[in-house]
Design a protein around this motif. Structure first.
Motif, PDB file in Angstrom:
ATOM      1  N   SER A 100       0.808  -1.219   0.000  1.00 15.62           N
ATOM      2  CA  SER A 100       0.000   0.000   0.000  1.00 15.62           C
ATOM      3  C   SER A 100       0.839   1.266   0.000  1.00 15.62           C
ATOM      4  O   SER A 100       0.295   2.372  -0.039  1.00 15.62           O
ATOM      5  N   GLY A 101       2.157   1.140   0.082  1.00 12.93           N
ATOM      6  CA  GLY A 101       3.029   2.306   0.059  1.00 12.93           C
ATOM      7  C   GLY A 101       3.483   2.770   1.422  1.00 12.93           C
ATOM      8  O   GLY A 101       4.181   3.789   1.533  1.00 12.93           O
ATOM      9  N   GLU A 102       3.125   2.048   2.473  1.00 14.13           N
ATOM     10  CA  GLU A 102       3.536   2.440   3.818  1.00 14.13           C
ATOM     11  C   GLU A 102       4.979   2.010   4.108  1.00 14.13           C
ATOM     12  O   GLU A 102       5.423   0.961   3.646  1.00 14.13           O
ATOM     13  N   SER A 117       4.738   4.049  11.745  1.00 14.91           N
ATOM     14  CA  SER A 117       4.217   3.961  10.384  1.00 14.91           C
ATOM     15  C   SER A 117       4.170   5.329   9.728  1.00 14.91           C
ATOM     16  O   SER A 117       4.023   6.360  10.399  1.00 14.91           O
ATOM     17  N   SER A 118       4.281   5.307   8.401  1.00 10.27           N
ATOM     18  CA  SER A 118       4.234   6.546   7.618  1.00 10.27           C
ATOM     19  C   SER A 118       2.837   6.837   7.092  1.00 10.27           C
ATOM     20  O   SER A 118       2.680   7.696   6.218  1.00 10.27           O
ATOM     21  N   SER A 119       1.828   6.149   7.586  1.00  6.25           N
ATOM     22  CA  SER A 119       0.478   6.285   7.040  1.00  6.25           C
ATOM     23  C   SER A 119      -0.079   7.695   7.195  1.00  6.25           C
ATOM     24  O   SER A 119      -0.946   8.119   6.429  1.00  6.25           O
ATOM     25  N   ALA A 120       0.415   8.445   8.167  1.00  6.00           N
ATOM     26  CA  ALA A 120      -0.104   9.803   8.393  1.00  6.00           C
ATOM     27  C   ALA A 120       0.532  10.838   7.466  1.00  6.00           C
ATOM     28  O   ALA A 120       0.071  11.981   7.399  1.00  6.00           O
ATOM     29  N   GLU A 121       1.584  10.470   6.756  1.00  2.00           N
ATOM     30  CA  GLU A 121       2.269  11.420   5.877  1.00  2.00           C
ATOM     31  C   GLU A 121       1.491  11.591   4.569  1.00  2.00           C
ATOM     32  O   GLU A 121       1.194  10.617   3.871  1.00  2.00           O
ATOM     33  N   VAL A 122       1.179  12.835   4.233  1.00  2.00           N
ATOM     34  CA  VAL A 122       0.379  13.119   3.038  1.00  2.00           C
ATOM     35  C   VAL A 122       1.151  12.804   1.761  1.00  2.00           C
ATOM     36  O   VAL A 122       0.610  12.242   0.804  1.00  2.00           O
ATOM     37  N   HIS A 173       4.479   7.432  -0.175  1.00  2.00           N
ATOM     38  CA  HIS A 173       4.345   6.648  -1.397  1.00  2.00           C
ATOM     39  C   HIS A 173       2.881   6.328  -1.676  1.00  2.00           C
ATOM     40  O   HIS A 173       2.100   6.034  -0.770  1.00  2.00           O
ATOM     41  N   LYS A 174       2.545   6.344  -2.953  1.00  4.09           N
ATOM     42  CA  LYS A 174       1.186   5.978  -3.391  1.00  4.09           C
ATOM     43  C   LYS A 174       1.158   4.605  -4.054  1.00  4.09           C
ATOM     44  O   LYS A 174       0.095   4.101  -4.386  1.00  4.09           O
ATOM     45  N   ALA A 200       9.755   3.356  -4.368  1.00  2.34           N
ATOM     46  CA  ALA A 200       8.483   2.724  -4.706  1.00  2.34           C
ATOM     47  C   ALA A 200       8.305   2.668  -6.214  1.00  2.34           C
ATOM     48  O   ALA A 200       9.022   3.325  -6.972  1.00  2.34           O
ATOM     49  N   SER A 201       7.323   1.871  -6.631  1.00  2.00           N
ATOM     50  CA  SER A 201       7.062   1.722  -8.055  1.00  2.00           C
ATOM     51  C   SER A 201       6.431   2.962  -8.667  1.00  2.00           C
ATOM     52  O   SER A 201       6.207   3.011  -9.878  1.00  2.00           O
ATOM     53  N   ASP A 202       6.117   3.990  -7.865  1.00  2.00           N
ATOM     54  CA  ASP A 202       5.672   5.266  -8.410  1.00  2.00           C
ATOM     55  C   ASP A 202       6.844   6.155  -8.803  1.00  2.00           C
ATOM     56  O   ASP A 202       6.646   7.297  -9.228  1.00  2.00           O
ATOM     57  N   GLY A 203       8.069   5.641  -8.658  1.00  2.00           N
ATOM     58  CA  GLY A 203       9.262   6.401  -9.021  1.00  2.00           C
ATOM     59  C   GLY A 203       9.700   7.374  -7.954  1.00  2.00           C
ATOM     60  O   GLY A 203      10.601   8.183  -8.183  1.00  2.00           O
ATOM     61  N   CYS A 204       9.093   7.313  -6.799  1.00  2.00           N
ATOM     62  CA  CYS A 204       9.387   8.263  -5.726  1.00  2.00           C
ATOM     63  C   CYS A 204      10.457   7.707  -4.791  1.00  2.00           C
ATOM     64  O   CYS A 204      10.386   6.557  -4.356  1.00  2.00           O
ATOM     65  N   VAL A 205      11.451   8.540  -4.490  1.00  2.00           N
ATOM     66  CA  VAL A 205      12.507   8.215  -3.528  1.00  2.00           C
ATOM     67  C   VAL A 205      12.343   9.158  -2.339  1.00  2.00           C
ATOM     68  O   VAL A 205      12.314  10.380  -2.519  1.00  2.00           O
TER      69      VAL A 205
END
Length: 484
Positions: free
Chosen positions: A200-202, A218-223, A226-227, A252-257
């Motif tokens: 899920s990107g967490e 967890s990073s779930s609260a970060e806007v 990763h998506k 992540a597979s969204d290309g985000c570092v």
């Protein structure tokens, strides 16, 4: 008035303005340089010796000739020969380069543990990681074959191989996750702290606080998190114990570092910097159109600034966490591009012995060696065992690395012996071999190698002593390969 005249008479007119030049000569020299010589010496030194206690007479071995007849005569006869040999050995070079092997030799590689857990039924082993001490093995579980939203329950299992109470069919400790865990990484200098990335990107961090209690961050609260599924996660190397300013990098597979700051005491994570993988100069929209889906990343040994990232398109990029320019969500960390693979890159690993050498593998069934300063690969290996999903360098042999293949083999290469074919192939005893998704050498115990496959089985292998003990002039072989 003016005419040729053959007369010898000469007429001269003296100048009425020019006077004769007056010259004077003078000389000088510096004053005499005076020098003095003197001698001195340090304080008078005196040597002396002391001992803490009088040597006991019992330390001297007394031999009773009656009890051991002929012993004194034998010692007197052989002592001159032994002494002569010892003196000769002092100047001999016969054993230069010889290393004493304190462990028993093992000429074959074999599986020493086959680890499973009831909670992993239907799941694949997506990644493995060793603790800093090398005693605990951590494995993450999920699935790579999602066609839509993830409906699975993920799992992180831990086995303590040094406890003496190891149960092969049940993990010593397990943490349930609400979706697939795609990657995992143990803290580099302290056991009990584990980071993982989910489908899920967490980004999650588990901290074992004692009494079987796990603290979860967890990073779930970060806007701006990763998506898309997190494909790789790495702690920035540190020799310090766990503190409140730990940092890790996720891809992540969204290309985000994303560079994260972890605060275990406050149970929160914070984004420090964020990048999007794309070639600098090309326009990238805010919805990351034109970016490259990241699949794997690795950091060179003792370098927390530079990293190598692999992509779904087969691209390989050299990146930096401290690129100049305006800090935006679409800022690219890419500083250099390498010749791409013909298909997705599944893993990249930097050599622990050479600062520029790194290894990549992917769906083109090829394992390639690159230098950070060369765009073309230095060496390409095609073992013909299907896709290559994972790679790991030996922590003790600069020329040895292992790769996991689609056909269920763990292929171990030794470039000092063979630069074309693997020296050994490790496979399970099952008739139907399962694809090996992850392999990892144990940094503290270099003769130990772990692998995880698509059936959720984790195997621990013991490789031969030849593959675990560094050979003479092995670093020269690596330097020769890495030369531009």
């Amino acid at each position: 008035m003016f005419q040729d005249n053959e007369s010898d008479l000469s007429v001269f007119w003296d100048s009425n303005w020019k006077t004769s030049t007056v010259k004077n000569y003078a000389s000088t020299q510096t004053s005499e340089i005076l020098t003095n010589e003197a001698e001195t010496q340090s304080h008078h030194l005196q040597d002396f010796a002391c001992q803490c206690a009088i040597q006991k007479e019992a330390a001297v071995v007394h031999v009773d000739e009656k009890e051991v007849p002929g012993l004194c005569e034998f010692l007197q006869r052989v002592e001159p020969k032994i002494t002569a040999c010892l003196k000769e050995n002092l100047t001999s070079h016969a054993f230069d380069g010889y290393e004493v092997l304190w462990e028993d030799q093992c000429d074959s590689a074999h599986c020493i543990y086959t680890l499973t857990d009831p909670g992993t039924d239907g799941l694949q082993c997506t990644d493995v990681s060793w603790s800093s001490s090398g005693a605990m093995l951590v494995a993450s579980y999920g699935r790579h074959d999602h066609e839509n939203w993830c409906t699975h329950k993920g799992l992180v299992c831990m086995w303590n191989l040094s406890s003496g109470k190891l149960t092969a069919d049940k993990a010593d400790s397990a943490v349930d996750v609400d979706n697939c865990v795609m990657c995992v990484a143990c803290y580099p200098s302290e056991a009990g702290v584990i980071a993982g990335g989910t489908f899920s990107g967490e980004v999650k961090v588990w901290h074992f606080a004692g009494n079987s209690k796990w603290v979860v961050v967890s990073s779930s609260a970060e806007v701006n998190a990763h998506k898309e599924p997190v494909t790789s996660i790495r702690w920035l190397s540190s020799s310090q114990p766990v503190a409140d300013n730990n940092q890790l990098v996720s891809l992540a597979s969204d290309g985000c570092v994303i560079l994260w700051k972890i605060d275990l005491q406050a149970k929160k994570v914070e984004i420090v910097r964020q990048f999007t993988l794309h070639v600098p100069g090309k326009r990238v929209l805010t919805d990351i159109t034109g970016s490259y889906g990241g699949t794997c990343l690795t950091f060179p040994y003792q370098d927390n600034n530079t990293f190598v990232a692999g992509c779904e398109t087969g691209s390989l990029f050299k990146c930096s966490l401290h690129v100049s320019g305006e800090k935006t969500l679409t800022q690219s960390p890419v500083t250099f591009s390498f010749q791409p693979h013909n298909g997705p890159v599944y893993d990249v690993q930097c050599s622990p012995y050479h600062r520029n050498l790194f290894l990549s593998c992917g769906t083109n069934s090829t394992c390639q060696l690159y230098s950070l300063i060369e765009s073309q690969p230095l060496l390409s290996l095609t073992p013909s065992y299907g896709y290559l999903f994972s790679a790991s360098w030996s922590p003790s042999r600069p020329c040895v690395f292992a790769v996991g293949s689609q056909q269920g083999y763990v292929l171990v290469y030794d470039l000092a012996e063979n630069m074309v074919n693997p020296v050994i192939k490790l496979a399970s005893d099952n008739k139907k071999l399962a694809a090996v998704y992850c392999v990892k050498f144990n940094r503290s115990r270099p003769h130990i190698l772990a692998s995880g496959d698509e059936h959720g089985i984790v195997r621990v292998w013991h490789v031969s002593s030849k593959l675990a003990l560094q050979q003479t002039n092995e670093l020269e072989v690596v330097n020769t390969i890495a030369e531009p």
